[in-house]
Design an enzyme around this catalytic site. Sequence first.
Site, PDB file in Angstrom:
ATOM      1  CB  CYS A  31      -0.872   0.064   1.250  1.00 55.47           C
ATOM      2  SG  CYS A  31      -2.000  -1.301   1.415  1.00 55.47           S
ATOM      3  N   GLY A  58       0.667   0.265  -5.053  1.00 55.18           N
ATOM      4  CA  GLY A  58      -0.580  -0.499  -5.017  1.00 55.18           C
ATOM      5  C   GLY A  58      -1.436  -0.150  -6.208  1.00 55.18           C
ATOM      6  CG  ASN A 132       2.701   0.770   3.505  1.00 56.90           C
ATOM      7  OD1 ASN A 132       3.757   1.379   3.413  1.00 56.90           O
ATOM      8  ND2 ASN A 132       2.557  -0.447   3.025  1.00 56.90           N
ATOM      9  N   GLY A 133       1.244  -1.791   5.609  1.00 60.72           N
ATOM     10  CA  GLY A 133       1.952  -2.701   6.507  1.00 60.72           C
ATOM     11  C   GLY A 133       1.126  -3.930   6.806  1.00 60.72           C
ATOM     12  CE1 TYR A 272      10.527  -4.237  -8.741  1.00 59.34           C
ATOM     13  CE2 TYR A 272       9.096  -4.687  -6.879  1.00 59.34           C
ATOM     14  CZ  TYR A 272       9.272  -4.540  -8.239  1.00 59.34           C
ATOM     15  OH  TYR A 272       8.218  -4.683  -9.084  1.00 59.34           O
TER      16      TYR A 272
END
Length: 489
Positions: A31, A58, A132-133, A272
Amino acid sequence: MEREHIQCDGLAPDDEPGMPEFEDDKPREACGVFGIYGPGLDVARLAYFGLYALQHRGQESAGIAVGDGAVIRCQKGMGLVGEVFSGEDIDKLKGKVALGHVRYSTTGESAVENAQPLVFHYQHGMLALGHNGNLTNYHELSRQLAGEGAVFQTTTDSELIVSILARTTKDNLADGILKTMSLIKGAYSLVVITENRLFGIRDPLGVRPLCLGRYRQGYVLASESAALDTIGAEFIRDVEPGEVVMIDDNGVTSLRNHYPSKRALCIFEFVYFARPDSVIDGLNVQRSRGALGRELAREHPIQADLVVPVPDSATCAALAYAAETGIPFSEGLIKNRYIGRTFIRPSQALRSLGVQMKLNTVREVLNGKRVVLIDDSIVRGTTSSKIVQMIRDAGAKEVHMLVSSPPINYSCYYGIDTSRRSELIAASRNLDEILALIGADSLNYLSLEGLYAAMAPLAPDSFCVACFSGAYPIPVPEAGEVDAHACNC
Ligand code: SF4
């Protein structure tokens, strides 16, 4: 597209645009979050462009919630940011505080009810949350809450956070957030809005990034600093691990329960995930990728004619490898950047072409050459062998594959889909076995020491490297295979 216009609008699953048909063999970020507090500003439009800058984090759903001082309105749906919102939609979202979210689900639950922001009524009004996580004690907490009679509308751990927040908040939401942080475990960067306030929250080890910026008379929070640049906001600082920032008419207030003694920023952001133009905890992503290429050159110098990256994420490392070794760099692989999502499903015959639909070779560059092929990571190894074969088919005499990170041996439990451990090519094979599967003339990975060296001046103990080393900085559930894959954010 039909949308419910209550407090929170969602596109029905049937309206879902084409799903990705041309998968990369890459871990997937779960996310991206964006928040803005700006009385007098067009906060929804700014959130929209902030999300555009975070789209790489996302691509399955997107949403924006806006608080106008009295209520929170939200629109979200399945698809890319540009597919979910029209200009008219954005015009309708008026207010002083906004929260945006882009999501990729790793559970297969690609459903609109799991799209974020999640908007809730609680005893003091309304709040919206973007996450996010991934929580590592999700099952334990959800069993506990269900036992107390809690009901859930989604299958996300993000809703669990909201539920705990609503229960722990007595008179003061900031206190409720700090209490919630003492109960939840795992990796999380959260943006929360009420009708008139903005909160940014980073987990105690800072696994997932979150930064703070200034935009005119307002403030901005974002997963990556590139999103601040995109809207012309000025970077102030990263939200610290374990810190809560509360933003309202009084400016920014920093709150925390304790000062953690260690950090565990996800090193894969640099390998990345993150945009090269982002700076996370003081380290620019592009510079760190260049350093990865230089470390790779020191560890694995190869006699070759050409250095070719797997575009785009390995390009920085390949350029640096070429500069360090003196071997010419050339783009022998060209990526179609627009094939990832399509409204027209390809036929089986086209789908069987696989990676060829996304990458093409330049025969004039590769023919007769000894090629060093550089990629940033190999997860399942499903595309590497095809890329090596494509380069051979284009006339290359030799293909030597180098990877600018160590072998991925373990699954991630902290919000990244690295696949189940049994699917990871390096989890059960040695280098020779992987080489045989990939079909290159040689194969080498960067060492963990080389990875750490490339992250200087940040110290090795600043990072989570669990997917390489298996040393998980936050205890993970024992039923790992299932839970590692079950990132819900
Ligand atoms: Fe990042 Fe790997 Fe740690 Fe997951 S396990 S947070 S992907 S470094």
